[in-house]
Design an enzyme around this catalytic site. Sequence first.
Site, PDB file in Angstrom:
ATOM      1  N   CYS A   1       0.834  -1.205   0.000  1.00 14.98           N
ATOM      2  CA  CYS A   1       0.000   0.000   0.000  1.00 14.98           C
ATOM      3  C   CYS A   1       0.876   1.264   0.000  1.00 14.98           C
ATOM      4  CB  CYS A   1      -0.977  -0.036   1.164  1.00 14.98           C
ATOM      5  SG  CYS A   1      -2.399   1.076   0.961  1.00 14.98           S
TER       6      CYS A   1
ATOM      7  N   GLU B   1      -0.925  -8.848   4.636  1.00 17.05           N
ATOM      8  CA  GLU B   1      -0.722  -9.011   6.077  1.00 17.05           C
ATOM      9  C   GLU B   1      -2.031  -8.940   6.855  1.00 17.05           C
ATOM     10  OE1 GLU B   1      -0.861  -4.540   5.782  1.00 17.05           O
ATOM     11  OE2 GLU B   1      -0.451  -6.270   4.495  1.00 17.05           O
TER      12      GLU B   1
ATOM     13  N   HIS C   1      -3.511  -5.622   0.931  1.00 13.88           N
ATOM     14  CA  HIS C   1      -2.813  -5.896   2.193  1.00 13.88           C
ATOM     15  C   HIS C   1      -2.779  -7.386   2.516  1.00 13.88           C
ATOM     16  CE1 HIS C   1      -2.391  -1.764   3.875  1.00 13.88           C
ATOM     17  NE2 HIS C   1      -3.425  -1.506   3.078  1.00 13.88           N
TER      18      HIS C   1
END
Length: 228
Positions: A86, A197, A195
């Site tokens: 990002c 994660e 994302h």
Amino acid sequence: MKFAVIQFPGSNCDIDAFHAIKDVMDEEVEYVSHNSTNLDQFDAVIVPGGFSFGDYLRCGAIASHSNVMEAVKKFAASGKLVIGICNGFQILTEAGLLPGALIRNHSLKFISKNQPLEVVNDQSAFTNSYEKGQVITVPIAHGEGNYIVSKEELADLEANNQILFRYAGTNPNGSMGDIAGVVNKQGNVMAMMPHPERAVEALINGTDGIGVFQSMIKYYQDKAVQNG
């Protein structure tokens, strides 16, 4: 394998990245300040999402001039793995480690939702745990995720299989070629707007993002075996 998670003033996905590596992948990880000048002790670097330096001036522009980014450039030049997520994508383009730039979403609105992605290249250090053509679901959360490159750069990315992920279904931000993630020509610096994660646990957003980190670890282990 030891990961570094860079922290800039305004980072807000650093803790998610740290958690994904330490608690889910069970690998070593440390936070590294934007003022640091040495990354020699690490095997991979994560440039996380957030709003580095408040996104003042231009997203990622100020962060790209931080002390640590000179170290990241040297780290990347040595062939070690770097991933920007990002805002990290924005920082890596601003630092010249990846082509193109990220501008305002075509809707001019911040977008936060789960987004399907197509795996375009499954042979990279960041995608070898997926299959080509596989569709995964990973969250997005950005206001400036519209990836633009010149026509020549786009053709180059396609010719060199540098496009790793494309948005599947509706393009949420207007990104050229539906691009959601790219890698450099050397194959060791990658960035994506979604994302991964935030998609490493079944309870929260599913586990489709784990493959990115599994791929990095597998690549590192395979290379270690090759080097004896």
